[in-house]
Design a protein around this motif. Structure first.
Motif, PDB file in Angstrom:
ATOM      1  N   LEU A  19       0.831  -1.202   0.000  1.00 55.55           N
ATOM      2  CA  LEU A  19       0.000   0.000   0.000  1.00 55.55           C
ATOM      3  C   LEU A  19       0.867   1.254   0.000  1.00 55.55           C
ATOM      4  CD1 LEU A  19      -3.091   0.740   0.237  1.00 55.55           C
ATOM      5  CD2 LEU A  19      -2.620   1.150   2.651  1.00 55.55           C
ATOM      6  N   ILE A  20       1.888   1.267   0.829  1.00 56.44           N
ATOM      7  CA  ILE A  20       2.783   2.428   0.909  1.00 56.44           C
ATOM      8  C   ILE A  20       3.525   2.625  -0.412  1.00 56.44           C
ATOM      9  CG2 ILE A  20       4.855   3.330   2.026  1.00 56.44           C
ATOM     10  CD1 ILE A  20       3.863   1.993   4.620  1.00 56.44           C
ATOM     11  N   LEU A  21       3.990   1.530  -0.991  1.00 56.11           N
ATOM     12  CA  LEU A  21       4.691   1.627  -2.275  1.00 56.11           C
ATOM     13  C   LEU A  21       3.763   2.147  -3.369  1.00 56.11           C
ATOM     14  CD1 LEU A  21       6.810  -1.662  -2.230  1.00 56.11           C
ATOM     15  CD2 LEU A  21       7.644   0.689  -1.967  1.00 56.11           C
ATOM     16  N   ALA A  22       2.515   1.687  -3.363  1.00 60.41           N
ATOM     17  CA  ALA A  22       1.552   2.168  -4.350  1.00 60.41           C
ATOM     18  C   ALA A  22       1.282   3.661  -4.162  1.00 60.41           C
ATOM     19  CB  ALA A  22       0.253   1.375  -4.236  1.00 60.41           C
ATOM     20  N   ALA A  23       1.166   4.088  -2.897  1.00 57.40           N
ATOM     21  CA  ALA A  23       0.941   5.504  -2.619  1.00 57.40           C
ATOM     22  C   ALA A  23       2.128   6.344  -3.082  1.00 57.40           C
ATOM     23  CB  ALA A  23       0.693   5.713  -1.124  1.00 57.40           C
ATOM     24  N   MET A  24       3.338   5.855  -2.826  1.00 55.14           N
ATOM     25  CA  MET A  24       4.534   6.587  -3.256  1.00 55.14           C
ATOM     26  C   MET A  24       4.602   6.676  -4.776  1.00 55.14           C
ATOM     27  SD  MET A  24       7.334   5.060  -0.551  1.00 55.14           S
ATOM     28  CE  MET A  24       8.694   5.893  -1.379  1.00 55.14           C
ATOM     29  N   ALA A  25       4.244   5.584  -5.451  1.00 55.40           N
ATOM     30  CA  ALA A  25       4.248   5.587  -6.914  1.00 55.40           C
ATOM     31  C   ALA A  25       3.237   6.598  -7.454  1.00 55.40           C
ATOM     32  CB  ALA A  25       3.948   4.186  -7.441  1.00 55.40           C
ATOM     33  N   ALA A  26       2.054   6.655  -6.815  1.00 60.05           N
ATOM     34  CA  ALA A  26       1.033   7.604  -7.243  1.00 60.05           C
ATOM     35  C   ALA A  26       1.500   9.040  -7.048  1.00 60.05           C
ATOM     36  CB  ALA A  26      -0.262   7.360  -6.464  1.00 60.05           C
ATOM     37  N   VAL A  27       2.154   9.302  -5.905  1.00 59.45           N
ATOM     38  CA  VAL A  27       2.668  10.652  -5.636  1.00 59.45           C
ATOM     39  C   VAL A  27       3.733  11.041  -6.661  1.00 59.45           C
ATOM     40  CG1 VAL A  27       4.013  12.032  -4.006  1.00 59.45           C
ATOM     41  CG2 VAL A  27       2.093  10.651  -3.188  1.00 59.45           C
ATOM     42  N   MET A  28       4.639  10.120  -6.950  1.00 55.06           N
ATOM     43  CA  MET A  28       5.685  10.408  -7.931  1.00 55.06           C
ATOM     44  C   MET A  28       5.095  10.684  -9.307  1.00 55.06           C
ATOM     45  SD  MET A  28       8.410  10.491  -6.228  1.00 55.06           S
ATOM     46  CE  MET A  28       9.561  10.607  -7.604  1.00 55.06           C
ATOM     47  N   ALA A  29       4.086   9.898  -9.687  1.00 57.90           N
ATOM     48  CA  ALA A  29       3.445  10.117 -10.985  1.00 57.90           C
ATOM     49  C   ALA A  29       2.737  11.469 -11.019  1.00 57.90           C
ATOM     50  CB  ALA A  29       2.452   8.990 -11.265  1.00 57.90           C
ATOM     51  N   ALA A  30       2.052  11.807  -9.916  1.00 62.38           N
ATOM     52  CA  ALA A  30       1.357  13.086  -9.851  1.00 62.38           C
ATOM     53  C   ALA A  30       2.334  14.260  -9.927  1.00 62.38           C
ATOM     54  CB  ALA A  30       0.538  13.165  -8.557  1.00 62.38           C
ATOM     55  N   LEU A  31       3.460  14.136  -9.239  1.00 62.27           N
ATOM     56  CA  LEU A  31       4.474  15.194  -9.292  1.00 62.27           C
ATOM     57  C   LEU A  31       5.079  15.306 -10.681  1.00 62.27           C
ATOM     58  CD1 LEU A  31       6.322  14.650  -5.864  1.00 62.27           C
ATOM     59  CD2 LEU A  31       4.655  16.414  -6.453  1.00 62.27           C
ATOM     60  N   LEU A  36       5.975  18.788 -15.579  1.00 61.71           N
ATOM     61  CA  LEU A  36       5.925  19.088 -17.013  1.00 61.71           C
ATOM     62  C   LEU A  36       5.269  20.439 -17.292  1.00 61.71           C
ATOM     63  CD1 LEU A  36       4.873  15.581 -18.418  1.00 61.71           C
ATOM     64  CD2 LEU A  36       7.157  16.606 -18.422  1.00 61.71           C
ATOM     65  N   MET A  37       4.511  20.943 -16.320  1.00 61.34           N
ATOM     66  CA  MET A  37       3.780  22.199 -16.510  1.00 61.34           C
ATOM     67  C   MET A  37       4.447  23.398 -15.848  1.00 61.34           C
ATOM     68  SD  MET A  37      -0.098  20.879 -15.711  1.00 61.34           S
ATOM     69  CE  MET A  37      -0.819  19.493 -16.568  1.00 61.34           C
ATOM     70  N   LEU A  38       5.538  23.166 -15.121  1.00 60.96           N
ATOM     71  CA  LEU A  38       6.111  24.227 -14.290  1.00 60.96           C
ATOM     72  C   LEU A  38       6.547  25.455 -15.077  1.00 60.96           C
ATOM     73  CD1 LEU A  38       8.246  22.340 -11.595  1.00 60.96           C
ATOM     74  CD2 LEU A  38       6.011  23.423 -11.333  1.00 60.96           C
ATOM     75  N   ASP A  39       6.949  25.281 -16.317  1.00 62.46           N
ATOM     76  CA  ASP A  39       7.462  26.417 -17.089  1.00 62.46           C
ATOM     77  C   ASP A  39       6.359  27.307 -17.652  1.00 62.46           C
ATOM     78  OD1 ASP A  39      10.080  25.706 -16.630  1.00 62.46           O
ATOM     79  OD2 ASP A  39      10.259  24.515 -18.465  1.00 62.46           O
ATOM     80  N   ASN A  40       5.124  26.836 -17.607  1.00 63.19           N
ATOM     81  CA  ASN A  40       4.043  27.654 -18.164  1.00 63.19           C
ATOM     82  C   ASN A  40       3.787  28.874 -17.282  1.00 63.19           C
ATOM     83  OD1 ASN A  40       1.541  28.004 -19.981  1.00 63.19           O
ATOM     84  ND2 ASN A  40       0.720  28.133 -17.904  1.00 63.19           N
ATOM     85  N   SER A 142      -2.863  23.825  -9.989  1.00 61.69           N
ATOM     86  CA  SER A 142      -1.553  24.033  -9.368  1.00 61.69           C
ATOM     87  C   SER A 142      -0.422  23.999 -10.388  1.00 61.69           C
ATOM     88  CB  SER A 142      -1.310  22.977  -8.293  1.00 61.69           C
ATOM     89  OG  SER A 142      -1.354  21.675  -8.846  1.00 61.69           O
ATOM     90  N   GLY A 143      -0.375  22.947 -11.197  1.00 60.61           N
ATOM     91  CA  GLY A 143       0.758  22.746 -12.094  1.00 60.61           C
ATOM     92  C   GLY A 143       0.816  23.718 -13.252  1.00 60.61           C
ATOM     93  N   TRP A 144      -0.321  24.020 -13.851  1.00 56.73           N
ATOM     94  CA  TRP A 144      -0.338  24.923 -15.015  1.00 56.73           C
ATOM     95  C   TRP A 144      -0.585  26.360 -14.596  1.00 56.73           C
ATOM     96  CZ3 TRP A 144      -3.382  28.468 -17.458  1.00 56.73           C
ATOM     97  CH2 TRP A 144      -3.095  28.756 -18.792  1.00 56.73           C
ATOM     98  N   TRP A 145      -1.551  26.552 -13.691  1.00 49.49           N
ATOM     99  CA  TRP A 145      -2.031  27.890 -13.353  1.00 49.49           C
ATOM    100  C   TRP A 145      -1.289  28.513 -12.182  1.00 49.49           C
ATOM    101  CZ3 TRP A 145      -7.972  28.145 -14.231  1.00 49.49           C
ATOM    102  CH2 TRP A 145      -8.342  29.431 -14.593  1.00 49.49           C
TER     103      TRP A 145
END
Length: 427
Positions: A19-31, A36-40, A142-145
């Motif tokens: 469960l913890i590994l899955a949560a960490m993977a989800a967080v990494m994917a979300a980040l 990818l949007m930070l430069d906008n 958050s990421g784009w705006w």
């Protein structure tokens, strides 16, 4: 206290490590998606957030908050911006990272709320948290705006969690922090009034709201800011925008009046919205008290008052009703003002999955469709804002019907489970 249905398993088979590994993977994917949007650079950053940051940086960081006239935001967000000026990070990246961190906090509280419903099904709660993390509006906000809607929404959702855990002072403190960050936190404040009138939380716990709000202003006052200027910052905001709707999927997508005649319509709209919200509050309190009477008939004086009068499901449904209804009825709303509804619609879908699984779909189609009007001008000609308004109206109707159904179930004494105290006496 959580509500657990009979069909849910009594023992969890989830491996905590997995469960913890899955949560960490989800967080990494979300980040990764957000990186990818930070430069906008949005127009909001160019005209507002960027100049505010530059002013703070040029005037001594926190010392710049000796006067807050350069911004129309309240000081808690400006504290975060001032802290950024001491870090070796670009303004655009830093501002977006603040919001992204609160995306994670928002997912955390989503996990905690859904866990109350299904404590033996952690994968279900994790699924809700992951969905919130990857909602198009949450990612884009958050990421784009680089907007701050995740911040105040985190405290609102956290406040709802504390209500469910019967922690009224914590709940009201969280609501107070949410209000200190954004005026739009008031969209969920009718829920607090319902809970007080229904005696789910004590009146005195509301004192935490102004106490927290004022406490967060104290550092700026010590730096030299005018206390009156800080306390009235929101009073100066309503007249900033004159349009009946700013790409919001609200009832005003169906109202067409000449621009010079919009002011009287706006003022009337605020009064009508206020009246309708008061009607919703009154009906909710009446329904909860009727449910309490039904519970008393079944369980007698041994029934626990708060649990008998308002179930956790009913509470979450009411939160969803207000999160959708208030910005839908008010004039001069932005497309981002359904952000709270975006998140709470996911939570209620996990609370009643068979009946409400499609509500977050309706809300997201409407809300993100409105985002596209601003963030993707090239597709704007192909978007129908009235259609987005219809989708949000449908979501509101569905949630209202589910809420009425929940209260009607509570009115039938046979449908209410006895409180543990009563069960012990009859065993």
């Amino acid at each position: 206290m959580s509500e657990i249905t009979a069909e849910e398993p009594r023992q969890s088979t989830a491996d905590p490590t997995v469960l913890i590994l899955a949560a960490m993977a989800a967080v990494m994917a979300a980040l990764s998606v957000r990186i990818l949007m930070l430069d906008n650079e949005s127009t909001d950053f160019y005209y507002f957030l960027g100049p505010w940051y530059q002013y703070i940086a040029n005037n001594g960081g926190f010392h710049a908050l000796s006067g807050t006239g350069f911004s129309d935001y309240n000081v808690p967000y400006l504290y975060l911006m001032a802290a950024l000026t001491y870090l070796p990070v670009a303004a655009l990246t830093g501002i977006k990272c603040i919001s992204i961190l609160f995306d994670l906090a928002l997912a955390y509280y989503t996990f905690r709320i859904v866990s109350l419903r299904s404590p033996q099904q952690p994968w279900r709660a994790l699924g809700a948290a992951v969905i919130v993390l990857f909602l198009p509006t949450v990612v884009t906000n958050s990421g784009w705006w680089g907007q701050a809607d995740a911040i105040f929404t985190t405290f609102l959702v956290g406040g709802v969690y504390h209500i469910l855990r019967d922690r009224p002072w914590w709940a009201c403190s969280f609501f107070g922090i949410a209000l200190a960050f954004k005026l739009q936190a008031i969209f969920l404040f009718p829920l607090l009034l319902v809970l007080v009138l229904a005696r789910r939380i004590p009146w005195r716990s509301l004192l935490a709201l102004p106490a927290v709000y004022v406490a967060l202003d104290i550092p700026a006052v010590l730096l030299g800011s005018d206390p009156w200027q800080l306390l009235t910052v929101y009073a100066r905001q309503p007249d900033t925008y004159k349009d009946l709707t700013l790409n919001a999927p609200s009832v005003y997508q169906f109202v067409s009046v000449p621009y010079e005649e919009q002011d009287p319509v706006r003022h009337a709209g605020v009064l009508v919205a206020g009246a309708l919200v008061l009607v919703l509050i009154g009906l909710a309190v009446w329904a909860i008290r009727r449910a309490g009477g039904a519970a008393a008939l079944k369980n007698g004086p041994t029934v626990r008052e708060g649990r008998a009068k308002l179930t956790d499901t009913g509470l979450l449904l009411l939160a969803a009703v207000f999160a959708i209804a208030v910005p839908f009825l008010l004039p001069s709303m932005h497309e981002r003002y359904f952000y709270v509804a975006d998140v709470i619609s996911v939570i209620i879908a996990f609370q009643l999955p068979r009946r409400l699984w499609y509500v977050p779909v309706l809300v997201q189609l409407s809300s993100f469709g409105s985002y596209l009007k601003f963030i993707a001008p090239s597709v704007s000609p192909y978007l129908s804002m009235p259609a987005n308004g219809v989708l949000m109206l449908l979501a509101l109707i569905v949630v209202l019907r589910a809420t009425i159904g929940e209260f009607r179930r509570s009115w039938t004494p046979g449908d209410l489970e006895p409180a543990p105290e009563a069960a012990a006496l009859t065993a």
